[in-house]
Each structure stands twice: as structure tokens, then as C-alpha cells.
Design a protein around this motif. Structure first.
Motif, PDB file in Angstrom:
ATOM      1  N   THR A   1      -4.182   2.667   9.611  1.00 58.04           N
ATOM      2  CA  THR A   1      -5.414   1.947   9.957  1.00 58.04           C
ATOM      3  C   THR A   1      -5.192   0.444   9.853  1.00 58.04           C
ATOM      4  N   ALA A   2      -4.557   0.027   8.759  1.00 56.69           N
ATOM      5  CA  ALA A   2      -4.355  -1.407   8.543  1.00 56.69           C
ATOM      6  C   ALA A   2      -3.476  -1.998   9.640  1.00 56.69           C
TER       7      ALA A   2
ATOM      8  N   MET B   1      -3.846   5.122   5.407  1.00 55.22           N
ATOM      9  CA  MET B   1      -4.485   3.806   5.264  1.00 55.22           C
ATOM     10  C   MET B   1      -3.637   2.726   5.928  1.00 55.22           C
TER      11      MET B   1
ATOM     12  N   LEU C   1      -2.176   9.922   1.888  1.00 53.43           N
ATOM     13  CA  LEU C   1      -3.334   9.033   2.005  1.00 53.43           C
ATOM     14  C   LEU C   1      -2.944   7.566   2.227  1.00 53.43           C
ATOM     15  N   PRO C   2      -2.003   7.010   1.422  1.00 59.44           N
ATOM     16  CA  PRO C   2      -1.603   5.619   1.702  1.00 59.44           C
ATOM     17  C   PRO C   2      -1.027   5.457   3.101  1.00 59.44           C
TER      18      PRO C   2
ATOM     19  N   ILE D   1      -5.505  -2.534  12.730  1.00 61.13           N
ATOM     20  CA  ILE D   1      -6.398  -3.678  12.588  1.00 61.13           C
ATOM     21  C   ILE D   1      -5.618  -4.986  12.703  1.00 61.13           C
TER      22      ILE D   1
ATOM     23  N   ILE E   1       0.846  -1.207   0.000  1.00 60.15           N
ATOM     24  CA  ILE E   1       0.000   0.000   0.000  1.00 60.15           C
ATOM     25  C   ILE E   1       0.871   1.244   0.000  1.00 60.15           C
TER      26      ILE E   1
END
Lengths: 144, 562
Positions: free
Chosen positions: A77-78, A74, A70-71, A81, A45
Motif C-alpha cells: 500500500t505504501a 502494508m 501483514l507488513p 501511495i 516496515i
């Protein structure tokens, strides 16, 4: 968009190792596999954001010099998680060890049944269940 | 921004706030229950208003935090609003049912204090998935609902649930990884993750790149939706969970995957490049799923297999790619969510009253518990698609769309669909005759015969050791029917069939009304879908028109962006 070859190779290597570990029987190794896989995907990503650049603070640099934020958002967030998943799987591996003394991923019930049927060279259990009952009823009716 | 669009985030925010409140109130079970019920009732109301607004005024769009055109959009169009309403009604019914189960159960394997917050989080995740107008937001909502589902599936951490949970968690983490890879690929290709923006930019891509993105997303969502051959995780993981959890999983979670497939097929990749693939997997899902169901001897597992089979019908409608096909698929999703959940709730009551869901141990339920018999019968006939129930109407809609399309593959699938509907009837009829119709004495005699057969069959099979056997029965029923029959008759074993239970303890106490009422209500809703089928088909037709035309969605998002 330019693709960073190093990042692509690293991502590929991590995903490959992760996939290999995922095929293991022990849940702890599966877990390690998932961590590697997750990191590989995160690197992938990150590489979609293009080349490196200045920190993306408003007004700190010309927009074209900034790296794509933006990546990075992300990936953050990943990562969170993945962390949660790893914690949960660790708890499950521990519980499995408490209950059974090992943390092997056990066979799917269906697989186990089909294999047992194949070993016994038998027909399906529910087939027997249904027809046995039918014969029973028929005999009773004939008897009456 | 219209006032109505302010309602759009509520189906996500309310359950999340409710979840936090319920977590804080874990010492006060009454307050916790009240919070959960109030929140879900509010979500039902909001979803109903959104449905009306979306139908009258077109899609409602909200850019969160005022980051117009840059941030995350939530979009409620006709399809999303309908899904929201159906899921809200179903989750409310399941919550009430689990209250009924929890109030009188001090079951250690179902700790209630964590159940409510997790359940509300699940609802928030499901609602967010329906509303997401952004690929990454869709990913996040999948994670929210998956995490809640991990916890719910392994509640209490018994051996059977840990075993089933392991497979479920690993498969879903893997599919999430695949989703992340797809997101990375989409972002690298078009530089945005907003669905509407992706839709307009995908046309400029080379066909091969767009096909790759399409396949990545389709595989990801097919794992969630349990489309064969990506369905193998499902029948083994769902049945071990507590009854209300299985019900909501089987009813809702796979449909979120179906919804995502509908969204990507219509909005992002409208060309129908993969129509052939979709049609083939639809047919295979139907047939393999129902053959699996017929082979089962446990009602919960049997219903899990029929779930896989009936996902095939929805994929068939999507594969057709026509307005009629989508309309039929959406109707079928709405019908199937209610009926599958209702059936699992009924089976949950059977499990509670009879102590088991293994066909081997059940018998005479229709006479002993007439209400359960009635509910199962209506639900089962609806699932199999007996006229005039909504299952029949859903299949008719899909078949008509298939006949209109008229290609050889579509006609084959119509034929397969009819066959599978008959086989579903066979599977539920088998359950009916074994569990509900024959007397408990007959069931007991049959178990006796099976045990004798097992003993005569000598020691060919490796019968597990006694200690292990007892432990396995305590956890779940995967020791095999023959060994089970032996243990039922063994007086020392805690394993008993319904006949022995009634002989020993008399009839079980009446079910709490809070369990029977929600289950009855859901069966009634599924029957009501038959009555309102005309207007509902009108609505799904309009929703399908929107989907195929694409412009209402794209224009609404562009308009909200100013």
C-alpha cells in the motif's frame, strides 16, 4: 522479535540520504529525497515482520515457518501511495518549470515579507496601513 | 451485527461511488452536479441516523469483509458520529456554494469537471478518518483526503497555486512518512494495528517505548492539525486555493488531525504523560497564531492565522485530560468547523464581488453589499467569542474545565485564552473597519498615500520589473502592499481597487443565490449551535465520558469480534 541489523542499517541510510536531499532547493532533488525516504521507511516496515520465512499461503507451510504477511501488505500500500505522490510532484515540478523556467521551491510569502522588512528596517506594513488611515481620519475631523 | 451498524461504512462508500460516477459523467456537468449533491445529502442523512444510534445504543462496529478480529474495523462512537455529521453538513454547504460559483464562472483556473470527483474523494477520506478503528486504515484515509487536497489546492496550476502547493505537498508527504514510521514502530511493539487491541496491549510495554510511540503519533497528527510549531506550512498554502476549497480545508482538514489527537490521547495513551507538552504548545499556538493574524493585510491570510490560533483552544482542552476538557474541546471543534468554513465562504463572495481580498483595495462593503456585511459581522463576532454566540459558549466550557483543574498552567492558559479571544476581536474588527466600514473613496485615498510614500522612499527597495509585477498580480498578491499601492494607481496596470472598479464598471452583478444561500445557512448553523448549546454540551459531555472511560469503545469492538 529479532531485528535484522542489515535491514535496519539500510533503512537508516536511505532515510538519511533522503533527508539530506529534501533540504535542497530544486524540486527534482526534493522529489528524489522523498523517494529515498519512502523506500527507507518501507524497508523499516518490512523489518517489523520479523525474520524471513515461507510464503504465507494457507496450508502451504506450518504457520510458525511463514513470514508475517501483514507488513508486506502494508508496504505494498505504501509503495502505491509513494508512486502516486511522485507522479504528482513530477507534474508539479514540470508545471513550475513551464511557468517560471526553473523548479526551485520558492520562498514562503511570509518569510519573504519579513526578510524585506528586516532589510528596510521598517515596521509592519499593516501597522502602517491601519495608523495611516487613522491619522487621515483624525486630520479630516480636525479640519471640519 | 445490528442493522444500524450496516450504516457505518456508508459515509465512506457513498462518496467513493459518487466520485467514480461523477468522473464518468464528466461530459454531462448537470448529471455530475446532481450526483454530487444527492450523495452528500445521503451522507448527511446517514450521519444523522448514526449520531442518534451511537448516542442511544453505544458505539457501532463493523469488521469489513467479515474478517472478524483480523481485518479492518470501522467504529462509530459518539465522537466519530458527531464529527461525521458536522463534516457532512459543512461539505454539503461548500459543494452547493461551489456550484453557485461554477455555474456562472467560466474561470479557466477552476476546471469544474475534475472538481466534483475530487471533492467527493475528499469527503470519503474525511469520513474514513473519523470511522477508522485501525491505525493503518487511518493512514490510508489521511492519504485519500490528502491526495484529493493536493489536486484541489493546485486546481488550474497557476503560479501562486503551484508555489503554495509545493510546500503543502512536501510537508504532508513528510508527515505521512512519519506516520508510516509510527505504524511500523507500533506494529513492532505490540503486533497489531487495531486501535482497541493496541489500547489493551500498550500497558504491558516499558514506559519508555510507549512514550516514544506516543510522541511519534502526536507529532504526526500535530502536523496535520497545524499545532505550532508544526503549523508554519498552513498560512501560506491555504489562501491561494479557490474560495470553496480554502473553506473546506480550513474548516475540516485540520480538525481531522485534532480528532486523531483526541483519539490517541484518550484511547491509546490515557495516562496524560504529555499533558504538560500539550498545554504548552496549546498556549504558544494561540498566541503566535493570533499575533500572525494581526500582522496580515489580506483577509484570507488573516483568517488562516486565526485558524492556527484557535486550534490552540482545542489542544488546551485535550491537554487538560478531564471530562470537562474533552467535552469543551469537542464542542469547540464542532463550532469552529462551521464558523471557519462560513467565514471563508463569505470572504470568497467578497473576493468575487470586489475582485480582491487585500485590505488595501477594499472598502465600504457593508453599505454596497449589506448581506455580506451582516454575514461577516455575525461570523466574525462568533469567531471572537462575543456572548451569547457559540464561540463564547465553547470558550466558557474550556475555561470552566481549566478552572476546575486549577493548576497554575491551566490557569495561565485560561488567561491566555481570554487574551487571545480579545486579540481575535481586534483582528476581525480591523478587517471590519477597513474592508466593510470605510468608504471605497477613503480606501482609494489611502492607497494613493501609500504609493506616494513608496515613491518618496526612493528606490531603496528593489521594485520588481514591470512585466514581472503584472504577472505576479495576475497570480496572487505577494508583491507587498507598497508596490501594490503603486500598481493600483498606475492606469496601465490591470490592478484596481474597489473604488476604481465601481467608477469604471458600476456595481458588480448580484451574487448567484446558490452562493449566498449556503453561506447564510452555515452562519445560521453556527448561530443555531448557540440555541442548541445545552443539548449539544450534554452530548459532548457523554462523548467525553465515553472517551475517558474507554470501556464503551473497547467493549463494543470486543463484542463485535464475538
Amino acid at each position: 522479535m529479532e531485528v535484522n541489523l542489515t535491514l535496519a542499517v539500510v533503512a537508516g541510510g536511505l532515510v538519511g540520504c533522503g533527508a539530506y536531499l529534501l533540504l535542497e532547493r530544486s524540486l527534482t532533488r526534493v522529489l528524489a529525497g522523498l523517494v529515498l525516504l519512502g523506500n527507507g521507511v518501507n524497508v523499516a516496515i518490512l523489518s517489523t515482520g520479523g525474520g524471513a520465512g515461507e510464503a504465507a499461503f494457507y496450508g502451504s507451510a506450518a504457520p510458525e515457518d511463514m513470514s508475517d504477511p501483514l507488513p508486506q501488505a502494508m508496504v505494498l500500500t505504501a509503495i502505491v501511495i509513494t508512486l502516486g505522490t511522485v507522479a504528482f510532484l513530477l507534474a508539479m515540478a514540470h508545471r513550475s518549470w513551464q511557468l517560471t523556467g526553473h523548479d526551485d521551491v520558492q520562498d514562503d510569502t511570509e518569510d519573504a515579507r519579513i526578510r524585506r522588512l528586516a532589510v528596510d528596517d521598517a515596521s509592519s506594513e499593516s501597522y502602517g496601513l491601519t495608523t495611516d488611515g487613522q491619522d487621515d481620519d483624525d486630520e479630516r475631523e480636525e479640519g471640519e | 451485527m445490528t442493522t444500524a451498524s450496516l450504516l457505518v461504512p456508508l459515509p465512506v462508500i457513498l462518496p467513493l461511488l459518487g466520485s467514480g460516477a461523477a468522473l464518468m459523467l464528466f461530459r454531462y456537468p448537470r448529471a455530475q452536479r446532481a450526483v454530487s449533491v444527492v450523495v452528500l445529502v445521503a451522507v448527511v442523512a446517514v450521519a444523522a441516523v448514526l449520531l442518534v444510534v451511537a448516542d442511544r445504543e453505544g458505539p457501532q462496529v463493523v469488521w469489513l469483509g467479515g474478517w472478524v478480529d483480523l481485518g479492518v474495523a470501522l467504529v462509530a462512537d459518539r465522537l466519530a458520529a458527531l464529527m461525521l455529521l458536522v463534516s457532512a453538513v459543512v461539505t454539503l454547504a461548500v459543494l452547493l456554494y461551489s456550484l453557485g460559483q461554477g455555474i456562472s464562472d467560466s474561470d479557466r483556473s477552476a476546471p469544474v469537471s475534475i472538481y466534483h470527483p475530487t471533492f467527493l474523494t475528499l469527503v470519503a477520506g474525511v469520513s474514513n478518518a473519523f470511522l477508522a478503528g485501525d491505525l493503518f486504515n487511518l493512514f490510508v484515509s489521511f492519504e485519500i483526503l490528502l491526495f484529493a487536497s493536493y489536486v484541489l489546492l493546485t486546481l488550474g496550476g497557476t503560479e501562486g497555486r503551484i508555489r503554495a502547493g509545493t510546500i503543502y505537498v512536501v510537508v504532508n508527504v513528510l508527515s505521512s512518512m512519519l506516520f508510516l514510521v509510527s505504524i511500523a514502530a507500533v506494529y513492532a511493539a505490540v503486533g497489531t494495528l487495531n486501535l482497541a487491541q493496541i489500547a489493551t496491549r500498550l500497558d504491558d510495554l516499558p514506559a519508555s517505548t510507549s512514550l516514544m510511540l506516543h510522541l511519534l503519533l502526536l507529532v504526526t497528527f500535530s502536523i496535520k492539525a497545524a499545532v505550532f510549531p508544526l503549523s508554519l506550512w498552513l498560512p501560506d498554502s491555504y489562501p491561494t486555493a479557490p474560495a470553496p476549497v480554502t473553506a473546506v480545508f480550513a474548516g475540516l482538514l485540520t480538525k481531522v488531525g485534532v480528532y486523531a489527537i483526541i483519539r490517541t490521547e484518550t484511547l491509546l495513551f490515557p495516562g496524560g504523560d504529555l499533558a504538560l507538552l500539550l498545554m504548552v504548545v496549546a498556549g504558544v499556538s494561540m498566541v503566535i497564531g493570533i499575533l500572525g493574524a494581526i500582522a496580515q493585510s489580506d483577509v484570507k491570510r488573516l483568517l488562516s492565522f486565526t485558524l492556527v490560533s484557535h486550534i490552540g483552544y482545542m489542544i488546551f482542552g485535550i491537554g487538560l485530560g478531564t471530562v470537562g476538557g474533552y467535552s469543551g474541546a469537542i464542542f469547540y471543534v464542532a463550532h469552529h468547523i462551521t464558523i471557519q468554513t462560513a467565514l471563508f465562504l463569505v470572504i470568497g463572495m467578497v473576493e468575487r464581488q470586489a475582485g480582491s481580498t487585500a485590505l488595501l483595495k477594499l472598502g465600504g462593503l457593508a453599505r454596497i453589499f449589506p448581506l455580506l456585511g451582516l454575514l461577516f459581522f455575525v461570523g466574525a463576532m462568533n469567531l471572537a467569542g462575543i456572548p451569547p454566540l457559540s464561540g463564547f459558549l465553547g470558550k466558557v466550557g474550556l475555561f470552566r474545565a481549566g478552572l476546575d483543574e486549577g493548576g497554575p498552567l491551566a490557569l495561565t492558559l485560561v488567561g491566555l485564552g481570554t487574551l487571545v479571544s480579545l486579540l481575535t476581536l481586534y483582528a476581525v474588527a480591523k478587517t471590519w473597519s477597513l474592508a466593510f466600514w470605510r468608504s471605497p473613496q477613503e480606501a482609494h485615498a489611502m492607497a494613493q498615500e501609500l504609493a506616494d510614500a513608496d515613491a518618496e522612499g526612493a528606490e531603496a527597495g528593489t521594485r520588481p520589473g514591470r512585466r514581472r509585477q503584472v504577472r505576479m498580480h495576475a497570480a496572487s498578491y505577494h508583491a507587498g502592499d507598497l508596490a501594490q499601492a503603486g500598481s493600483i494607481l498606475d492606469d496601465d496596470s490591470p490592478d484596481r481597487d474597489l473604488h476604481q472598479r465601481i467608477e469604471a464598471d458600476g456595481l458588480p452583478p448580484r451574487l448567484p443565490w446558490l452562493m449566498t444561500v449556503p453561506a447564510t445557512a452555515l452562519v445560521a448553523v453556527s448561530v443555531a449551535l448557540t440555541v442548541v448549546a445545552g443539548p449539544l454540551y450534554g452530548f459532548t459531555g457523554r462523548a467525553a465520558d465515553d472517551l475517558v472511560a474507554r470501556t464503551p469503545y473497547l467493549e463494543a469492538v470486543a463484542e463485535a469480534a464475538g
